[in-house]
Design an enzyme around this catalytic site. Structure first.
Site, short mmCIF file in Angstrom:
data_model
loop_
_atom_site.label_atom_id
_atom_site.label_comp_id
_atom_site.label_asym_id
_atom_site.label_seq_id
_atom_site.Cartn_x
_atom_site.Cartn_y
_atom_site.Cartn_z
N GLY A 1 40.95 32.76 36.39
CA GLY A 1 40.17 31.41 35.82
C GLY A 1 40.90 30.99 34.51
CD GLU B 1 36.31 28.02 41.52
OE1 GLU B 1 35.99 27.87 40.14
OE2 GLU B 1 35.66 28.92 42.06
N GLY C 1 40.87 30.68 30.37
CA GLY C 1 40.06 31.25 29.00
C GLY C 1 41.02 32.36 28.53
N GLY C 2 40.93 32.71 27.43
CA GLY C 2 41.39 33.74 26.90
C GLY C 2 41.80 35.02 27.73
N GLY D 1 32.58 29.36 41.50
CA GLY D 1 33.05 30.34 42.56
C GLY D 1 33.12 31.76 42.57
#
Length: 439
Positions: free
Chosen positions: A225, A248, A227-228, A346
């Protein structure tokens, strides 16, 4: 020449394009980068002039252009946001509505991202769909560029499709093509695309990323995904080779793995040789990387996020996070302080798809406490709905370690999760576990 003539015949300005949208209409809009700024501003102008009322607008991921046009508080009522993924724009509207006599202004539509395509084929009957596309080629084809998700399906099920052509939108392969014969009206607007500039990886995120990367098998197929922590995972995988991508969201961290030769997709069982995604967001350099890149493909979300499709690849690795986890492993990834804060997205699709894959594993990774250690993210009971059930959670990762919950009893799960919690909360969690007869 035939396609150019069709194009010119449908070319108009944004105000004229949306004139047929009347009161009580149902409008749908693509998500994130493909939200068309000129068309949204034209529709907002009609609402501001009181030329339309009670227009339902279905969408996900409202970004700044939508926030500054259709999602202005003074337009609420004339424009009714039917949001399938809540973000800052909707949270601001909800807060203003509460301050304004608890007025209802945002209508959240619970969903699983993989099911959103069927919403538009079976349940939501759209009058007009609005979307940004890449320029038409000589054969009459645009592409949906950064977005496929529900966009490519909803665009075709709507009674009327209006596209905003933007030369900055990358041309993308896969099931992304849209022919000019499928379009009802065209506007041109070369506004800069919305960008998402990755922030620097924090120390705890880098540590979590390393813990996960150590467990990633050779030839793994990644779902990472934004982000960090996901960026930390990608950074820690830079010395690998022959990884795959079926994700995704495609983002700059994954693009770096491709550009550095780490990702080849050589060992994938489906879509071999291709990095598969359903929507993308990044910076301008990332969009340039995407453009006309035959190594990446976009597909509808009911394909990309289908657990049965995900599981066809071997060694699938899924990395997600959560807002809070209870002592049995259940995740609330969408609710904060009694309110819908985000959405299911998701997460569950990939948690289930990854575990169903041969050699697959899913990770839920998070910092054990937030607000300078004042709030524990591991709690006795969830404060909101269950996004990912305890029966589906596989690996849990915090800065304090890694736990594989599969096959553990409820007592063993509680013990493992207490060990992953921030030290300040372990005694309280132990007492709560005893009270709940987990220990």
């Amino acid at each position: 020449m035939v396609y150019e003539s069709k194009y010119k015949a449908m070319l108009t300005d944004s105000q004229s394009a949306i004139e047929q949208i009347g009161s009580n209409s149902v409008v749908a809009i693509g998500q994130a980068v493909c939200q068309p700024p000129a068309l949204m501003e034209a529709l907002a102008s009609r609402a501001e002039a009181a030329n339309i009322d009670n227009v339902k607008v279905y969408y996900m991921h409202a970004e700044e252009n939508m926030k500054q046009s259709l999602l202005r508080y003074e337009l609420m009522g004339r424009i009714k946001p039917y949001c399938m993924f809540i973000q800052d724009a909707e949270r601001d509207l909800i807060k203003k509505g509460q301050q304004d006599g608890d007025r209802k202004v945002v209508y959240y539509v619970p969903n699983s991202f993989s099911q959103s395509v069927r919403f538009f084929t079976d349940h939501i009957h759209v009058d007009t769909f609005l979307v940004t596309v890449s320029p038409m080629d000589r054969n009459g084809y645009f592409t949906f560029g950064t977005n496929n998700d529900y966009t490519s399906t909803a665009a075709r099920t709507a009674k009327r499709l209006i596209v905003e052509v933007n030369r900055h939108m990358p041309r993308v392969y896969g099931r992304s093509a849209l022919h000019v014969s499928e379009v009802d009206a065209i506007v041109e607007n070369d506004a800069p695309l919305l960008t998402l500039t990755p922030r620097p990886i924090q120390d705890h995120e880098r540590e979590l990323g390393k813990r996960i990367a150590e467990l990633v098998p050779e030839h793994a197929c990644l779902q990472i995904g934004v982000g960090g922590v996901p960026s930390g995972v990608c950074e820690a995988l830079m010395n690998r080779k022959d990884l795959g991508i079926h994700t995704e969201v495609l983002n700059p961290a994954l693009a770096q793995l491709i550009q550095n030769g780490v990702v080849t997709n050589r060992w994938k069982k489906i879509n071999p040789g291709k990095s598969v995604f359903t929507f993308a967001m990044g910076d301008d350099a990332f969009y340039d990387f995407m453009n006309d890149n035959i190594a990446i493909e976009s597909h509808p979300v009911d394909y990309v996020n289908d657990p049965a499709v995900i599981a066809q690849n071997d060694n699938v690795v899924s990395v997600n996070s959560t807002i809070e986890m209870d002592l049995t492993g259940a995740c609330n990834s969408e609710y904060v302080n009694g309110h819908q804060f985000t959405s299911t997205g998701g997460q569950l699709d990939f948690v289930r798809g990854a575990y169903a894959a041969k050699g697959g594993m899913s990770f839920i990774a998070f910092q054990s406490a937030i607000n300078d250690g004042k709030i524990s993210k591991i709690v006795p009971r969830l404060s909101g709905p269950v996004t990912t059930p305890r029966t589906d959670v596989h690996y849990v990762v915090t800065e304090n370690g890694v736990a594989n919950l599969k096959g553990l009893s409820s007592t063993e799960r509680a013990q493992a999760l207490i060990a992953l919690a921030h030290p300040n909360f372990r005694n309280g969690l132990t007492a709560a576990a005893k009270e709940m007869h987990l220990l």
